[in-house]
Design a protein around this motif. Structure first.
Motif, PDB file in Angstrom:
ATOM      1  N   ASP A 148       0.801  -1.218   0.000  1.00 22.97           N
ATOM      2  CA  ASP A 148       0.000   0.000   0.000  1.00 22.97           C
ATOM      3  C   ASP A 148       0.838   1.274   0.000  1.00 22.97           C
ATOM      4  O   ASP A 148       0.329   2.338  -0.357  1.00 22.97           O
ATOM      5  CB  ASP A 148      -0.926   0.022   1.226  1.00 22.97           C
ATOM      6  CG  ASP A 148      -2.058  -0.969   1.098  1.00 22.97           C
ATOM      7  OD1 ASP A 148      -2.559  -1.153  -0.029  1.00 22.97           O
ATOM      8  OD2 ASP A 148      -2.443  -1.565   2.120  1.00 22.97           O
ATOM      9  N   HIS A 149       2.088   1.182   0.435  1.00 22.62           N
ATOM     10  CA  HIS A 149       2.939   2.370   0.540  1.00 22.62           C
ATOM     11  C   HIS A 149       4.386   2.064   0.207  1.00 22.62           C
ATOM     12  O   HIS A 149       4.853   0.941   0.395  1.00 22.62           O
ATOM     13  CB  HIS A 149       2.886   2.954   1.954  1.00 22.62           C
ATOM     14  CG  HIS A 149       1.571   3.550   2.306  1.00 22.62           C
ATOM     15  ND1 HIS A 149       1.134   4.749   1.793  1.00 22.62           N
ATOM     16  CD2 HIS A 149       0.580   3.109   3.121  1.00 22.62           C
ATOM     17  CE1 HIS A 149      -0.065   5.016   2.275  1.00 22.62           C
ATOM     18  NE2 HIS A 149      -0.427   4.035   3.072  1.00 22.62           N
ATOM     19  N   PHE A 150       5.074   3.084  -0.245  1.00 24.37           N
ATOM     20  CA  PHE A 150       6.524   3.047  -0.380  1.00 24.37           C
ATOM     21  C   PHE A 150       7.116   3.401   0.980  1.00 24.37           C
ATOM     22  O   PHE A 150       6.459   4.044   1.802  1.00 24.37           O
ATOM     23  CB  PHE A 150       6.989   4.073  -1.421  1.00 24.37           C
ATOM     24  CG  PHE A 150       6.545   3.765  -2.822  1.00 24.37           C
ATOM     25  CD1 PHE A 150       7.196   2.801  -3.577  1.00 24.37           C
ATOM     26  CD2 PHE A 150       5.467   4.443  -3.380  1.00 24.37           C
ATOM     27  CE1 PHE A 150       6.784   2.516  -4.869  1.00 24.37           C
ATOM     28  CE2 PHE A 150       5.050   4.165  -4.667  1.00 24.37           C
ATOM     29  CZ  PHE A 150       5.706   3.192  -5.418  1.00 24.37           C
ATOM     30  N   PRO A 151       8.369   3.014   1.244  1.00 27.29           N
ATOM     31  CA  PRO A 151       8.994   3.384   2.516  1.00 27.29           C
ATOM     32  C   PRO A 151       8.984   4.891   2.768  1.00 27.29           C
ATOM     33  O   PRO A 151       8.806   5.325   3.905  1.00 27.29           O
ATOM     34  CB  PRO A 151      10.422   2.843   2.391  1.00 27.29           C
ATOM     35  CG  PRO A 151      10.283   1.661   1.473  1.00 27.29           C
ATOM     36  CD  PRO A 151       9.224   2.086   0.478  1.00 27.29           C
ATOM     37  N   SER A 152       9.135   5.703   1.733  1.00 30.48           N
ATOM     38  CA  SER A 152       9.118   7.159   1.926  1.00 30.48           C
ATOM     39  C   SER A 152       7.739   7.659   2.356  1.00 30.48           C
ATOM     40  O   SER A 152       7.636   8.640   3.096  1.00 30.48           O
ATOM     41  CB  SER A 152       9.568   7.877   0.650  1.00 30.48           C
ATOM     42  OG  SER A 152       8.738   7.516  -0.436  1.00 30.48           O
ATOM     43  N   ASP A 153       6.673   6.978   1.942  1.00 30.60           N
ATOM     44  CA  ASP A 153       5.321   7.337   2.387  1.00 30.60           C
ATOM     45  C   ASP A 153       5.189   7.133   3.890  1.00 30.60           C
ATOM     46  O   ASP A 153       4.611   7.948   4.604  1.00 30.60           O
ATOM     47  CB  ASP A 153       4.259   6.470   1.699  1.00 30.60           C
ATOM     48  CG  ASP A 153       4.293   6.536   0.187  1.00 30.60           C
ATOM     49  OD1 ASP A 153       4.793   7.531  -0.357  1.00 30.60           O
ATOM     50  OD2 ASP A 153       3.803   5.580  -0.446  1.00 30.60           O
ATOM     51  N   VAL A 154       5.728   6.019   4.365  1.00 33.70           N
ATOM     52  CA  VAL A 154       5.666   5.666   5.778  1.00 33.70           C
ATOM     53  C   VAL A 154       6.530   6.625   6.598  1.00 33.70           C
ATOM     54  O   VAL A 154       6.120   7.085   7.669  1.00 33.70           O
ATOM     55  CB  VAL A 154       6.099   4.197   5.969  1.00 33.70           C
ATOM     56  CG1 VAL A 154       6.337   3.865   7.426  1.00 33.70           C
ATOM     57  CG2 VAL A 154       5.048   3.264   5.373  1.00 33.70           C
ATOM     58  N   LEU A 155       7.700   6.945   6.090  1.00 36.99           N
ATOM     59  CA  LEU A 155       8.584   7.877   6.792  1.00 36.99           C
ATOM     60  C   LEU A 155       7.931   9.257   6.904  1.00 36.99           C
ATOM     61  O   LEU A 155       7.959   9.884   7.960  1.00 36.99           O
ATOM     62  CB  LEU A 155       9.935   7.983   6.073  1.00 36.99           C
ATOM     63  CG  LEU A 155      10.978   8.873   6.725  1.00 36.99           C
ATOM     64  CD1 LEU A 155      11.317   8.383   8.134  1.00 36.99           C
ATOM     65  CD2 LEU A 155      12.230   8.922   5.874  1.00 36.99           C
ATOM     66  N   ALA A 156       7.312   9.716   5.833  1.00 35.32           N
ATOM     67  CA  ALA A 156       6.618  11.008   5.868  1.00 35.32           C
ATOM     68  C   ALA A 156       5.445  10.961   6.845  1.00 35.32           C
ATOM     69  O   ALA A 156       5.224  11.907   7.609  1.00 35.32           O
ATOM     70  CB  ALA A 156       6.130  11.388   4.468  1.00 35.32           C
ATOM     71  N   GLY A 157       4.705   9.875   6.856  1.00 36.68           N
ATOM     72  CA  GLY A 157       3.593   9.725   7.792  1.00 36.68           C
ATOM     73  C   GLY A 157       4.080   9.741   9.228  1.00 36.68           C
ATOM     74  O   GLY A 157       3.461  10.373  10.100  1.00 36.68           O
ATOM     75  N   ALA A 158       5.195   9.069   9.488  1.00 36.57           N
ATOM     76  CA  ALA A 158       5.762   9.054  10.844  1.00 36.57           C
ATOM     77  C   ALA A 158       6.181  10.459  11.265  1.00 36.57           C
ATOM     78  O   ALA A 158       5.945  10.868  12.411  1.00 36.57           O
ATOM     79  CB  ALA A 158       6.944   8.095  10.905  1.00 36.57           C
ATOM     80  N   CYS A 159       6.774  11.212  10.367  1.00 36.25           N
ATOM     81  CA  CYS A 159       7.197  12.585  10.679  1.00 36.25           C
ATOM     82  C   CYS A 159       5.992  13.492  10.946  1.00 36.25           C
ATOM     83  O   CYS A 159       6.002  14.276  11.899  1.00 36.25           O
ATOM     84  CB  CYS A 159       8.049  13.154   9.545  1.00 36.25           C
ATOM     85  SG  CYS A 159       9.663  12.382   9.409  1.00 36.25           S
TER      86      CYS A 159
END
Length: 158
Positions: free
Chosen positions: A112-123
């Motif tokens: 569902d997401h790229f790692p950068s999507d998850v990193l941005a969501g975490a930030c």
């Protein structure tokens, strides 16, 4: 550790709910503005209906991860404010951080997401989870100056 009525104040619940609402709003507005395609669209493993639906272009950032990190950080902030000398806030931060990271990893593994999507969501989640409760500690006031002009003042413990 104290357990009981002082563990869950109504004010803390309100600030927590507000934090999650702000986090969701920031994530959704960003998703709608960026319109990044989800990883599952690039292959043929996912059903065609999943690859063509409107949700297939809402990958960045990960809203699930943003909300998980926001909940973790607002809980840490509130517990630390109420139980400063306890290990409870730090335990909540460790467990919440691990669970939130697991949410992010699961979103990548599911396609569902790229790692950068998850990193941005975490930030986003971490920032809002810290910022909203801090803003509640600031007390705005409207005062009149010596010449009769109105002035807005912010006071609080930063």
């Amino acid at each position: 550790l104290q357990f009981g009525a002082d563990l869950c104040h109504p004010q803390d619940l309100a600030v927590g709910a507000e934090t999650l609402l702000v986090t969701s709003a920031v994530a959704v507005v960003t998703m709608m503005g960026v319109r990044r395609t989800r990883p599952l669209v690039y292959g043929d493993e996912a059903p065609l209906s999943a690859r063509l639906e409107g949700n297939a272009t809402l990958s960045f950032p990960s809203g699930h991860t943003a909300n998980a990190f926001a909940a973790t950080l607002v809980a840490f902030h509130m517990l630390r404010a109420r139980h400063a000398r306890s290990a409870m806030p730090w335990i909540a931060l460790g467990v919440g951080g691990a669970v939130s990271s697991g949410v992010g990893v699961s979103r990548v593994v599911a396609g569902d997401h790229f790692p950068s999507d998850v990193l941005a969501g975490a930030c986003i989640g971490a920032a809002v989870g810290l910022l909203v409760p801090e803003l509640h500690r600031v007390a705005p006031s409207l005062t009149l100056g010596p010449s009769g002009n109105a002035a807005l003042a912010l006071s609080g413990n930063f």
